[in-house]
Structure formats: structure tokens, C-alpha cells
Design a protein around this motif. Structure first.
Motif, PDB file in Angstrom:
ATOM      1  N   TYR A 103      31.830  -0.150  21.122  1.00 35.13           N
ATOM      2  CA  TYR A 103      33.045  -0.529  21.979  1.00 35.13           C
ATOM      3  C   TYR A 103      33.655  -1.866  21.776  1.00 35.13           C
ATOM      4  O   TYR A 103      34.602  -2.047  22.416  1.00 35.13           O
ATOM      5  CB  TYR A 103      32.494  -0.307  23.444  1.00 35.13           C
ATOM      6  CG  TYR A 103      32.010   1.072  23.610  1.00 35.13           C
ATOM      7  CD1 TYR A 103      32.323   2.304  23.717  1.00 35.13           C
ATOM      8  CD2 TYR A 103      30.573   0.947  24.101  1.00 35.13           C
ATOM      9  CE1 TYR A 103      31.639   3.468  23.922  1.00 35.13           C
ATOM     10  CE2 TYR A 103      29.936   2.328  24.549  1.00 35.13           C
ATOM     11  CZ  TYR A 103      30.616   3.219  24.341  1.00 35.13           C
ATOM     12  OH  TYR A 103      29.873   4.470  24.392  1.00 35.13           O
ATOM     13  N   ASN A 104      33.304  -2.718  20.873  1.00 37.55           N
ATOM     14  CA  ASN A 104      33.512  -3.935  20.846  1.00 37.55           C
ATOM     15  C   ASN A 104      33.476  -4.874  22.168  1.00 37.55           C
ATOM     16  O   ASN A 104      34.270  -5.581  22.217  1.00 37.55           O
ATOM     17  CB  ASN A 104      34.893  -3.951  20.014  1.00 37.55           C
ATOM     18  CG  ASN A 104      35.250  -5.455  19.490  1.00 37.55           C
ATOM     19  OD1 ASN A 104      34.512  -5.971  18.941  1.00 37.55           O
ATOM     20  ND2 ASN A 104      36.586  -5.697  19.630  1.00 37.55           N
ATOM     21  N   LEU A 105      32.490  -4.477  22.824  1.00 35.95           N
ATOM     22  CA  LEU A 105      32.318  -5.421  23.980  1.00 35.95           C
ATOM     23  C   LEU A 105      31.127  -6.369  23.883  1.00 35.95           C
ATOM     24  O   LEU A 105      30.234  -5.829  23.346  1.00 35.95           O
ATOM     25  CB  LEU A 105      31.844  -4.406  25.288  1.00 35.95           C
ATOM     26  CG  LEU A 105      32.957  -3.460  25.825  1.00 35.95           C
ATOM     27  CD1 LEU A 105      32.444  -2.385  26.833  1.00 35.95           C
ATOM     28  CD2 LEU A 105      34.114  -4.497  26.609  1.00 35.95           C
ATOM     29  N   SER A 106      31.617  -7.429  24.261  1.00 35.06           N
ATOM     30  CA  SER A 106      30.347  -8.527  23.760  1.00 35.06           C
ATOM     31  C   SER A 106      29.613  -8.816  25.425  1.00 35.06           C
ATOM     32  O   SER A 106      30.250  -9.277  26.340  1.00 35.06           O
ATOM     33  CB  SER A 106      31.193  -9.824  23.276  1.00 35.06           C
ATOM     34  OG  SER A 106      31.530  -9.458  21.996  1.00 35.06           O
ATOM     35  N   TYR A 107      28.285  -8.789  25.240  1.00 30.59           N
ATOM     36  CA  TYR A 107      27.594  -9.089  26.309  1.00 30.59           C
ATOM     37  C   TYR A 107      26.525 -10.347  25.694  1.00 30.59           C
ATOM     38  O   TYR A 107      25.952 -10.305  24.602  1.00 30.59           O
ATOM     39  CB  TYR A 107      26.830  -8.216  27.137  1.00 30.59           C
ATOM     40  CG  TYR A 107      27.700  -7.348  27.883  1.00 30.59           C
ATOM     41  CD1 TYR A 107      28.251  -7.764  29.300  1.00 30.59           C
ATOM     42  CD2 TYR A 107      28.269  -6.172  27.460  1.00 30.59           C
ATOM     43  CE1 TYR A 107      29.068  -7.108  30.024  1.00 30.59           C
ATOM     44  CE2 TYR A 107      29.423  -5.591  28.159  1.00 30.59           C
ATOM     45  CZ  TYR A 107      29.648  -5.729  29.382  1.00 30.59           C
ATOM     46  OH  TYR A 107      30.554  -5.083  30.157  1.00 30.59           O
ATOM     47  N   ASP A 108      25.988 -11.074  26.776  1.00 31.71           N
ATOM     48  CA  ASP A 108      24.833 -12.168  26.413  1.00 31.71           C
ATOM     49  C   ASP A 108      23.649 -11.299  26.717  1.00 31.71           C
ATOM     50  O   ASP A 108      23.494 -11.033  27.918  1.00 31.71           O
ATOM     51  CB  ASP A 108      25.027 -13.505  27.327  1.00 31.71           C
ATOM     52  CG  ASP A 108      23.856 -14.428  26.995  1.00 31.71           C
ATOM     53  OD1 ASP A 108      22.749 -14.171  26.604  1.00 31.71           O
ATOM     54  OD2 ASP A 108      24.254 -15.486  26.875  1.00 31.71           O
ATOM     55  N   PRO A 109      22.531 -11.116  25.867  1.00 36.77           N
ATOM     56  CA  PRO A 109      21.368 -10.368  25.905  1.00 36.77           C
ATOM     57  C   PRO A 109      20.506 -11.255  26.962  1.00 36.77           C
ATOM     58  O   PRO A 109      19.791 -10.593  27.846  1.00 36.77           O
ATOM     59  CB  PRO A 109      20.709 -10.194  24.714  1.00 36.77           C
ATOM     60  CG  PRO A 109      21.383 -11.372  23.828  1.00 36.77           C
ATOM     61  CD  PRO A 109      22.627 -11.496  24.146  1.00 36.77           C
ATOM     62  N   ASP A 110      20.844 -12.602  27.173  1.00 36.02           N
ATOM     63  CA  ASP A 110      19.791 -13.264  28.290  1.00 36.02           C
ATOM     64  C   ASP A 110      20.496 -13.399  29.605  1.00 36.02           C
ATOM     65  O   ASP A 110      19.678 -13.423  30.557  1.00 36.02           O
ATOM     66  CB  ASP A 110      19.675 -14.647  27.606  1.00 36.02           C
ATOM     67  CG  ASP A 110      19.079 -14.771  26.291  1.00 36.02           C
ATOM     68  OD1 ASP A 110      18.160 -14.025  26.049  1.00 36.02           O
ATOM     69  OD2 ASP A 110      19.173 -15.827  25.402  1.00 36.02           O
TER      70      ASP A 110
END
Length: 403
Positions: free
Chosen positions: A89-96
Motif C-alpha cells: 500500500y506504500n504506507l510507512s510505519y515505524d516498527p518500534d
């Protein structure tokens, strides 16, 4: 008086008194007692990919996850979830800071609603809705406000394009000064409707305009058919900062018993949900988290084959139900088919489903259980098609023979 209490007050919290035993437990028990084909509860009758099952075995043997995993989830899975969102989806999230692993999507829903609602807050949910939504809103002290998806009866093509539709004006009119949150589900269980980009854009515009939080259940994201498209609500303008997106491994990889779900949201929202979640299960599914991390990295060919397999099964059962005399709403997503029983001369879905095992040797779910407005759902019955084709064919033969 041993073992008794003098209190006249009921044992069960009044907020939960209306719910009782879930319809899924009742119908699954009926399937067992009658030896019927269970097309009620939504679990596959075959396991998912062998290499993913072996990944769980390997994690067990290597001692990964046998003790408490980290509260937010193992780093490998959180990283895999963010990579999945970026890839698809070309969505960026921070895994932390922007991912929280939960004991399935059910806990994610519960934790989100317990965290974000105060007593008296109104929650708008698309009716019919999965039964845990209503229970979790009640446990949080919220007030549910249903907006009903209504069947489009205009199709004259044998039901190929018949679907349940959202009235956006009705949704807008349901918002009041007490509305705190929209609870959205797409692809939608039980109707199989996939909200369009246009519909979701209007929902997003309303949420921004009225400054509403949104919890969106997208566990069937990889089960969309025909010309339907899954559009994550968090990717629309103004939505990332106010949206809690819920996902799950169970539906996509056919390991529903592993209970691995997740939440993605901005840090403040994830932190709020985590505050509630830590007092529910605390942590769960340790070794399975490592396996799901590998599953999310499977090649596109897996997701395409999975979707194609479910599409074939949908068409097998849809054809069988049509031949048996049901009016069929061919789903755009999920692995459920909603049918109308009125062409069979029936109007009461509860009575129909309770009699169906003895009459036809098949178990289904009455959609009315998913409604506040029970009369709206009375003539509709849901069948699951996440079963082997030969099972669906046999169920179809039984149903056809019963009418």
C-alpha cells in the motif's frame, strides 16, 4: 446456603447481559451434534502454507517465543508488518513506535475500544457488524450507533452484481456532538461488500471535518475479488493521524488458531491501545509471531494464488446456493456469502438456521445476530466458503435436495 449467594443482583455485568453465548458457539455445537457440514464459523478446513507451519515448529525448537515475548510484539514481526504495509500500500510505519501485536484481531478491537472510549461516547458502526464489536463497545461503556448497509435489489442479472451498500448521507446524519469514533470494516463481514475508494474518501472527509477517530478492521485485505480494490483508510488525506488499522494473520494464511493480529497507528494511538492491551492478554502467541513474520514476506505469487483459490470456492458455493433456490449476494471480498431465504418461502433466519442441520445437514449463521435492527437482517443467512471444493459441492447437493 453453601455455594449460594443472597444477592438478588445478576452475576453477569449488565453491559454484557444482552449478548449471551455467541451464535458461532451455538451453531458449531449444532454441527457437531448432527454431523452436519459446518459452513457457519469462518475457519478454513485445511492449514496454510507448510513452510510457515514449519517456521513455527522451528521457532519452538530454537526457543524463540517460548517465554513472554516483548509487549509490543517480537521485533521480527513488527518489522515484517511495516514492510507488508509499504510493499502492498506504500504506507510507512515505524516498527518500534507504530505497531502493536495482539492476540488476534478480536483483542485488537477490544483493546482499541477500551482505550479510546469513555462512558457515553458514541461509536458509529456499519450494520450488520461482527458480534464482538457490539460487546466491546458495551464493555467500554460506549453507545453504539448503527448505520445499516442495505441490499441493492435492483440487479436483474441473477445476483452477479447484487450487493449491500452504504448510504453516505445516513452516515453523515448519524454523527452527533457525542460521536467519538467510526468503526469501519472493509472488506465487510458478513455482507462481502468492499467499500469503494469514493465511499472511503467520503468517510475520510467526514472524519476530518468532525475530528473523529477511526478504527478500521481490514483483516480480509487480501481477499478481494472481481474488480474490487482494497483501499486502506489510513492512506487517504488526513486519516493517518486519526486511524487505528487492524490486521490479522488468521484470515490471510489460514492459521486462525494461532491468534496473531496487529494494530498500526501513530505513536500516541498505539500507546493508548497498548495501555489497554497489556491488561487483557499482556502477550500471546510467542513462537507463532516469528512464523507470521516469515508469512508476511511470502512472494506475491502466494497472495495471488490464495485469492484465486478462494475465488474458485466462492463461485462453487454461489452456484450451488443459487441452484438450491437462495437469492445470492455474490461477495466482493471476505470468505462469506450472504443469502436471502425469502425465495425459499422462509423469513426468519434464526429459525431457518436452527432447523437447517436436521433438514439439510448443513450449518449456517443467521445474519440477524449482527444487527441491532433485527428485522433488517431477519431474512438473510451467511455461509462460509473457506472449505475444500468437494465439501462445498456436497453442501450444495444437500441444500438442493432439501427444497
Amino acid at each position: 446456603m453453601t455455594g449460594m449467594t443472597s444477592s438478588a443482583r445478576p452475576f453477569l455485568n449488565r453491559r454484557l447481559a444482552e449478548f449471551g453465548t455467541t451464535i458461532f458457539a451455538e451453531m458449531s455445537a449444532l454441527a457437531m451434534s448432527t454431523g452436519s457440514i459446518n459452513l457457519g464459523q469462518g475457519f478454513p478446513d485445511t492449514d496454510g502454507p507448510e513452510e510457515i507451519r514449519e517456521a513455527a515448529v522451528r521457532a519452538l525448537r530454537d526457543g524463540r517465543g517460548n517465554q513472554y515475548p516483548p509487549g509490543p510484539g517480537v521485533p521480527e514481526l513488527r518489522t515484517a508488518i511495516t514492510a507488508h504495509h509499504k510493499r502492498h500500500y506504500n504506507l510507512s510505519y515505524d516498527p518500534d513506535t507504530e505497531v502493536l501485536v495482539t492476540a488476534g484481531a478480536t483483542e485488537a478491537i477490544a483493546a482499541a475500544l477500551l482505550a479510546l472510549l469513555e462512558p457515553g461516547d458514541e461509536v458509529i458502526a456499519l450494520e450488520p457488524y461482527y458480534d464482538s464489536y457490539a460487546a466491546c463497545i458495551a464493555m467500554a461503556g460506549g453507545t453504539r450507533v448503527p448505520v445499516t448497509l442495505r441490499p441493492d435489489e435492483g440487479s436483474q442479472d441473477g445476483g452477479a452484481h447484487r450487493r449491500f451498500r452504504l448510504d453516505l448521507d445516513e452516515l453523515r446524519d448519524a454523527v452527533t456532538d457525542r460521536t467519538r469514533l467510526l468503526l469501519i470494516n472493509t472488506p465487510h463481514n458478513p455482507t462481502g461488500t468492499v467499500l469503494t475508494r469514493t465511499e472511503l474518501t467520503e468517510i475520510a472527509r467526514l472524519a476530518v471535518e468532525r475530528d473523529l477517530l477511526v478504527v478500521t478492521d481490514e483483516v480480509y485485505e487480501h481477499l478481494v475479488f472481481d474488480d474490487a480494490e482494497h483501499v486502506p483508510l489510513a492512506g487517504l488525506p488526513g486519516m493517518r493521524e486519526r486511524t487505528v488499522t487492524i490486521g490479522s494473520a488468521g484470515k490471510t494464511f489460514s492459521f486462525t488458531g494461532w491468534k496473531v493480529g496487529w494494530v498500526t497507528a501513530p505513536p500516541a494511538l498505539v500507546g493508548a491501545v497498548r495501555s489497554a492491551k497489556q491488561f487483557l492478554t499482556y502477550v500471546a502467541s510467542g513462537p507463532f509471531q516469528y512464523a507470521v513474520a516469515e508469512a508476511l514476506a511470502l512472494p506475491d505469487s502466494y497472495f495471488e494464488a490464495f485469492r484465486a483459490d478462494m475465488l474458485r470456492k466462492r463461485d462453487v458455493l454461489a452456484a450451488g446456493l443459487t441452484e438450491a433456490g437462495f437469492a445470492v449476494f455474490r461477495p466482493q471480498g471476505t470468505y462469506f456469502i450472504t443469502t436471502d431465504i425469502r425465495p425459499l418461502g422462509e423469513t426468519d433466519g434464526f429459525a431457518f438456521c436452527r432447523a437447517l442441520p436436521e433438514r439439510a445437514g448443513v450449518v449456517a449463521i443467521p445474519n440477524a445476530v449482527f444487527y441491532d435492527h433485527r428485522e433488517q437482517g431477519a431474512p438473510f443467512v451467511r455461509f462460509a466458503f473457506c472449505k475444500a471444493p468437494e465439501v462445498l459441492e456436497e453442501a450444495s447437493r444437500r441444500l438442493k435436495a432439501a427444497w
